[in-house]
Scaffold this motif. Sequence first.
Motif, PDB file in Angstrom:
ATOM      1  N   UNK A  80       0.861  -1.172   0.000  1.00 18.36           N
ATOM      2  CA  UNK A  80       0.000   0.000   0.000  1.00 18.36           C
ATOM      3  C   UNK A  80       0.899   1.223   0.000  1.00 18.36           C
ATOM      4  N   UNK A  81       0.830   1.993  -1.057  1.00 21.43           N
ATOM      5  CA  UNK A  81       1.695   3.163  -1.190  1.00 21.43           C
ATOM      6  C   UNK A  81       0.901   4.414  -1.512  1.00 21.43           C
ATOM      7  N   UNK A  82       1.485   5.555  -1.167  1.00 24.23           N
ATOM      8  CA  UNK A  82       0.848   6.848  -1.416  1.00 24.23           C
ATOM      9  C   UNK A  82       1.908   7.823  -1.902  1.00 24.23           C
ATOM     10  N   UNK A  83       1.625   8.494  -3.014  1.00 24.68           N
ATOM     11  CA  UNK A  83       2.512   9.524  -3.552  1.00 24.68           C
ATOM     12  C   UNK A  83       1.716  10.803  -3.754  1.00 24.68           C
ATOM     13  N   UNK A  84       2.236  11.906  -3.244  1.00 22.74           N
ATOM     14  CA  UNK A  84       1.592  13.203  -3.448  1.00 22.74           C
ATOM     15  C   UNK A  84       2.604  14.177  -4.039  1.00 22.74           C
ATOM     16  N   UNK A  85       2.092  15.121  -4.809  1.00 22.85           N
ATOM     17  CA  UNK A  85       2.951  16.133  -5.414  1.00 22.85           C
ATOM     18  C   UNK A  85       2.277  17.501  -5.322  1.00 22.85           C
ATOM     19  N   UNK A  86       2.945  18.403  -4.647  1.00 21.75           N
ATOM     20  CA  UNK A  86       2.529  19.796  -4.559  1.00 21.75           C
ATOM     21  C   UNK A  86       3.389  20.619  -5.499  1.00 21.75           C
ATOM     22  N   UNK A  98      -1.262  27.129  -6.481  1.00 29.26           N
ATOM     23  CA  UNK A  98      -0.743  25.973  -5.767  1.00 29.26           C
ATOM     24  C   UNK A  98      -1.659  24.797  -6.058  1.00 29.26           C
ATOM     25  N   UNK A  99      -1.109  23.747  -6.667  1.00 33.18           N
ATOM     26  CA  UNK A  99      -1.923  22.591  -7.052  1.00 33.18           C
ATOM     27  C   UNK A  99      -1.394  21.333  -6.391  1.00 33.18           C
ATOM     28  N   UNK A 100      -2.327  20.455  -6.065  1.00 36.31           N
ATOM     29  CA  UNK A 100      -2.017  19.223  -5.339  1.00 36.31           C
ATOM     30  C   UNK A 100      -2.617  18.047  -6.079  1.00 36.31           C
ATOM     31  N   UNK A 101      -1.829  16.998  -6.265  1.00 38.02           N
ATOM     32  CA  UNK A 101      -2.330  15.775  -6.877  1.00 38.02           C
ATOM     33  C   UNK A 101      -1.699  14.578  -6.182  1.00 38.02           C
ATOM     34  N   UNK A 102      -2.369  13.432  -6.242  1.00 38.32           N
ATOM     35  CA  UNK A 102      -1.818  12.279  -5.530  1.00 38.32           C
ATOM     36  C   UNK A 102      -2.241  10.976  -6.188  1.00 38.32           C
ATOM     37  N   UNK A 103      -1.653   9.899  -5.701  1.00 42.57           N
ATOM     38  CA  UNK A 103      -1.989   8.557  -6.164  1.00 42.57           C
ATOM     39  C   UNK A 103      -1.876   7.568  -5.016  1.00 42.57           C
ATOM     40  N   UNK A 104      -2.887   6.736  -4.878  1.00 37.92           N
ATOM     41  CA  UNK A 104      -2.866   5.591  -3.975  1.00 37.92           C
ATOM     42  C   UNK A 104      -2.680   4.329  -4.798  1.00 37.92           C
ATOM     43  N   UNK A 105      -1.846   3.423  -4.321  1.00 37.20           N
ATOM     44  CA  UNK A 105      -1.683   2.143  -5.004  1.00 37.20           C
ATOM     45  C   UNK A 105      -1.864   1.008  -4.013  1.00 37.20           C
ATOM     46  N   UNK A 424      15.035  11.201   3.408  1.00 43.48           N
ATOM     47  CA  UNK A 424      14.463   9.959   3.935  1.00 43.48           C
ATOM     48  C   UNK A 424      14.166  10.176   5.411  1.00 43.48           C
ATOM     49  N   UNK A 425      12.994  10.746   5.674  1.00 40.11           N
ATOM     50  CA  UNK A 425      12.652  11.155   7.028  1.00 40.11           C
ATOM     51  C   UNK A 425      12.560   9.954   7.963  1.00 40.11           C
ATOM     52  N   UNK A 426      11.932   8.881   7.493  1.00 39.48           N
ATOM     53  CA  UNK A 426      11.876   7.614   8.218  1.00 39.48           C
ATOM     54  C   UNK A 426      12.016   6.513   7.171  1.00 39.48           C
ATOM     55  N   UNK A 427      11.995   5.275   7.606  1.00 41.91           N
ATOM     56  CA  UNK A 427      12.068   4.190   6.648  1.00 41.91           C
ATOM     57  C   UNK A 427      10.884   4.150   5.709  1.00 41.91           C
ATOM     58  N   UNK A 428       9.766   4.780   6.069  1.00 33.45           N
ATOM     59  CA  UNK A 428       8.554   4.724   5.252  1.00 33.45           C
ATOM     60  C   UNK A 428       8.167   6.055   4.617  1.00 33.45           C
ATOM     61  N   UNK A 429       8.909   7.119   4.904  1.00 35.65           N
ATOM     62  CA  UNK A 429       8.567   8.445   4.389  1.00 35.65           C
ATOM     63  C   UNK A 429       9.763   9.070   3.668  1.00 35.65           C
ATOM     64  N   UNK A 430       9.589   9.364   2.391  1.00 37.93           N
ATOM     65  CA  UNK A 430      10.570  10.097   1.611  1.00 37.93           C
ATOM     66  C   UNK A 430       9.934  11.393   1.125  1.00 37.93           C
ATOM     67  N   UNK A 431      10.557  12.527   1.430  1.00 38.71           N
ATOM     68  CA  UNK A 431      10.077  13.828   0.967  1.00 38.71           C
ATOM     69  C   UNK A 431      11.146  14.444   0.071  1.00 38.71           C
ATOM     70  N   UNK A 432      10.742  14.905  -1.099  1.00 40.14           N
ATOM     71  CA  UNK A 432      11.681  15.468  -2.066  1.00 40.14           C
ATOM     72  C   UNK A 432      11.279  16.905  -2.412  1.00 40.14           C
ATOM     73  N   UNK A 456       7.498  16.472  -3.513  1.00 37.69           N
ATOM     74  CA  UNK A 456       7.034  15.122  -3.824  1.00 37.69           C
ATOM     75  C   UNK A 456       7.227  14.246  -2.607  1.00 37.69           C
ATOM     76  N   UNK A 457       6.158  13.619  -2.158  1.00 35.20           N
ATOM     77  CA  UNK A 457       6.198  12.822  -0.936  1.00 35.20           C
ATOM     78  C   UNK A 457       5.723  11.408  -1.216  1.00 35.20           C
ATOM     79  N   UNK A 458       6.490  10.426  -0.738  1.00 37.08           N
ATOM     80  CA  UNK A 458       6.126   9.025  -0.905  1.00 37.08           C
ATOM     81  C   UNK A 458       6.035   8.363   0.460  1.00 37.08           C
TER      82      UNK A 458
END
Length: 461
Positions: A80-86, A98-105, A424-432, A456-458
């Motif tokens: 289960x993954x989530x990617x968002x892009x601001x 300011x636009x926001x889009x995302x994807x759940x997988x 790589x904020x935590x093992x499960x959170x990457x913010x770019x 971009x956040x994953x």
Amino acid sequence: MTQTGRIGTPSTSSASRPDTTCPPNRRRCRMARTAFGALLLASLAGSGAALAEDAGRARLTGDWGAFRTDLDKAGVDLQLGYTSELAYNPAGGTRDQLSYTDQLSFGATFDLDRLAGVHDAKIQLTITDRNGRNLSDDAHLGTLQQVQEVFGRGQTWRLTQFWYNQKYFSGLLDWKIGRLTVGEDFASFTCQFQNLTFCGSQPGNIVGNYWYNWPVSQWASRLKLNIDGVGYVQTGAYEMNPGFLNVDQAALPNNPSGAAGVMIPVEFGWTPLLGQARLPGSYKFGAWYDTSTANDVFRDDDGNPEVLTGRPFADRHGRYGAYINFLQQVTRPDAHDPSRGLSLFLNATIADRRTSTIDSQIALGLIYKGPFDLRPKDEIGLAFGRTHVNDRVAKGQKLLNQAGLGPVAVQDAEYAFELYYGLQATGWLMARPNIQYVRLPGGTRHNDDVVVVGLKTSIDF
């Protein structure tokens, strides 16, 4: 791994931009700003968990009381993954936005060896859901390539993967069949960057009207021959079905009847280990041919310029192109962590000029993983790209102007730059956090140059 950018329409000059940073829907704008700041602060606050001595938990929700481990031992891996892009444009476009889009997988891998005793076989199921808005359209940036790559192909639920994979002769032969995304196997490339120019399988960025990247899948089959010590050779067959490939379709596919042709890609991959340090590299050389019939981009059915006659475009039988995809690690500062170091990449694609509105794209750059000893999981990315509009399309635009039917912008090439820092904020959170600069959006001087600040956040749940 998203839909291709579209030909940009000329935007107005910066003088016409409203003196505001919000669209008419101010409440939505304030909510998006709040989300932007919250995500950035969360990633910064959590960054201490990713020091050298603590890689952090692999997934946000943990092991579910060992249930995940038990499932994995039984042969089921749930994803289960989530990617968002601001994205916000302080320069370029018709307004600040300011636009926001995302994807759940949602995915699951079934190891059939563990589940049913079928050796070297597995099934992959992935469903995606996309939502949000696209800055390239909202602010009328006029870009050929989107500044938020995760947007596109319909903001909807979609069956993205459903395939069976079988290996033979100890992995020498690898066969896959079912619902496949072409970019997962051919011209595949990482997607750390937020600008579409540098993300995913490059052919889909320039001929996205028939080379469909993630999340669109097709009925297809892929056969791969692995060559020990060298690399591999592979080919595939992907159904071309205009009715079935509606970008707004829901999760379940329609009846697969009505195929108009088949796309056949071929790829050779060389995977060397270079030097005494045995640094890994990937060098892909590929080409494709689509048997479908498509419109010429310039000539009508009598061989004259369509822009002047208005007659139907001429039919062209077959579409084709070629690409290279190079990725090479060149430094390894930490012998205990081989993933750390500097890697260089080069992607280049050309498509036939009879049917392709965009006929070439080149992107090159670098990714440095583990730039600091205290931040071994972080990364830095820098890239430059050029996307070129077919000269035959530009010729038609010039003819329109000469005939007094314009004015229309005459397009040439768009240039994109992006710099990001991957935290790589935590093992499960990457913010770019990233910054993009687009020179000549849409390949025309009628559009102001664009500056985009993005995040971009994953998250891996």
